[in-house]
Write an enzyme that holds these catalytic residues in place. Structure first.
Site, short mmCIF file in Angstrom:
data_model
loop_
_atom_site.label_atom_id
_atom_site.label_comp_id
_atom_site.label_asym_id
_atom_site.label_seq_id
_atom_site.Cartn_x
_atom_site.Cartn_y
_atom_site.Cartn_z
N CYS A 44 0.81 -1.23 0.00
CA CYS A 44 0.00 0.00 0.00
C CYS A 44 0.84 1.27 0.00
O CYS A 44 0.60 2.19 -0.78
CB CYS A 44 -1.02 0.00 1.14
SG CYS A 44 -0.33 0.15 2.79
N HIS B 246 -2.92 1.02 7.07
CA HIS B 246 -3.21 0.87 5.64
C HIS B 246 -3.52 2.25 5.05
O HIS B 246 -4.04 3.12 5.75
CB HIS B 246 -4.40 -0.07 5.42
CG HIS B 246 -4.60 -0.43 3.98
ND1 HIS B 246 -3.69 -1.14 3.25
CD2 HIS B 246 -5.62 -0.13 3.13
CE1 HIS B 246 -4.13 -1.29 2.01
NE2 HIS B 246 -5.30 -0.68 1.91
N HIS C 225 -5.87 1.30 -3.86
CA HIS C 225 -4.93 0.81 -2.84
C HIS C 225 -4.47 -0.60 -3.20
O HIS C 225 -5.05 -1.27 -4.05
CB HIS C 225 -5.59 0.82 -1.46
CG HIS C 225 -6.77 -0.08 -1.33
ND1 HIS C 225 -6.88 -1.02 -0.32
CD2 HIS C 225 -7.90 -0.22 -2.08
CE1 HIS C 225 -8.03 -1.67 -0.45
NE2 HIS C 225 -8.66 -1.20 -1.50
#
Length: 199
Positions: free
Chosen positions: A108, A159, A171
Site C-alpha cells: 500500500c 493501511h 490501494h
C-alpha cells in the site's frame, strides 16, 4: 443609484396600473399595490443574496481553503489529480509486500510513494505511519483526487490509499491480491477509516 431603481419601479407600476385602459377608476390604488409588491420582491432578492455568504460556522479570515473546502496542499491540484489518474491506471497490478514498482508489484505505501514520485515528482515517506503525518488533515467530504486516505486495519494507521473522487480510493490491499478500487464508505472500510490527508 437608488433613485434610478426607484424610477424604474415607478415606471413599471405606472405601466401595470394603466393596463386596464385610461378610464380605470382604481389606477392610483393599483399603482400603490404594484409599488408595494415590487418593494417586497426587492427585499426578497436582498435576503436571497445573504444566502451566498459563508455559513456562520466557517470563520472568515481563517486558514485558506480550496474549492472543496479543504486546505491547499503543497502539491498543486493538477498534479494531485494526475496522481489519482496514475493510481487508477495501476489497478490490477499484483500486490507484493515491500513492492514499489509496477513490474515488481506494490504494497500500500509503495504504491503511494511510486505514484507521487512519478506523477508529481514528490518524495513521500515509505511507511503508513509516516504518511499519516504528511500534509494537512482534510474532512472526507472535502477530499479531492490525490489525497491520501488512512485506515486502521490491525492497529493505528496500518493501511493507506489514494483518493480518486466520488468516495473511492485506489490501494494495494493484501498478499495474493492486486491493486484495486474500493469505496471509503464500503462496509469493510468505513469503520476502519481514520482520516484523509492532503499532500
Amino acid at each position: 443609484m437608488k433613485n434610478s431603481g426607484r424610477t424604474r419601479s415607478v415606471a413599471v407600476a405606472d405601466g401595470l396600473a394603466a393596463a386596464d385602459g385610461p378610464g380605470s377608476a382604481d389606477r392610483a390604488e393599483r399603482r400603490a399595490a404594484v409599488l408595494g409588491l415590487l418593494g417586497l420582491l426587492g427585499g426578497a432578492s436582498i435576503l436571497s443574496a445573504c444566502s451566498t455568504l459563508p455559513p456562520p460556522d466557517r470563520p472568515t479570515g481563517g486558514p485558506p481553503q480550496d474549492a472543496e473546502g479543504g486546505p491547499p496542499g503543497r502539491v498543486p491540484e493538477d498534479l494531485a489529480r494526475e496522481a489519482g489518474f496514475l493510481a487508477l491506471s495501476l489497478v490490477d497490478t499484483p500486490y507484493r509486500y515491500g513492492g514499489n514498482t509496477p513490474a515488481g508489484g506494490f504494497d500500500c505505501s509503495g504504491l503511494i510513494v511510486y505514484v507521487y514520485r512519478q506523477a508529481a515528482g514528490f518524495a513521500l515517506p515509505r511507511t503508513v505511519a509516516q504518511l499519516a503525518q504528511v500534509g494537512l488533515p482534510v474532512p472526507i467530504d472535502a477530499a479531492r483526487s490525490g489525497d491520501l486516505v488512512l485506515f486502521d486495519t490491525s492497529g493505528r494507521f496500518t493501511h493507506a490509499g489514494i483518493y480518486v473522487g466520488d468516495g473511492r480510493f485506489v490501494h494495494a490491499p493484501s498478499t495474493g491480491g492486486t491493486v484495486r478500487l474500493d469505496g471509503v464508505r464500503a462496509r469493510y472500510w468505513r469503520p476502519r477509516f481514520s482520516g484523509a490527508r492532503r499532500v
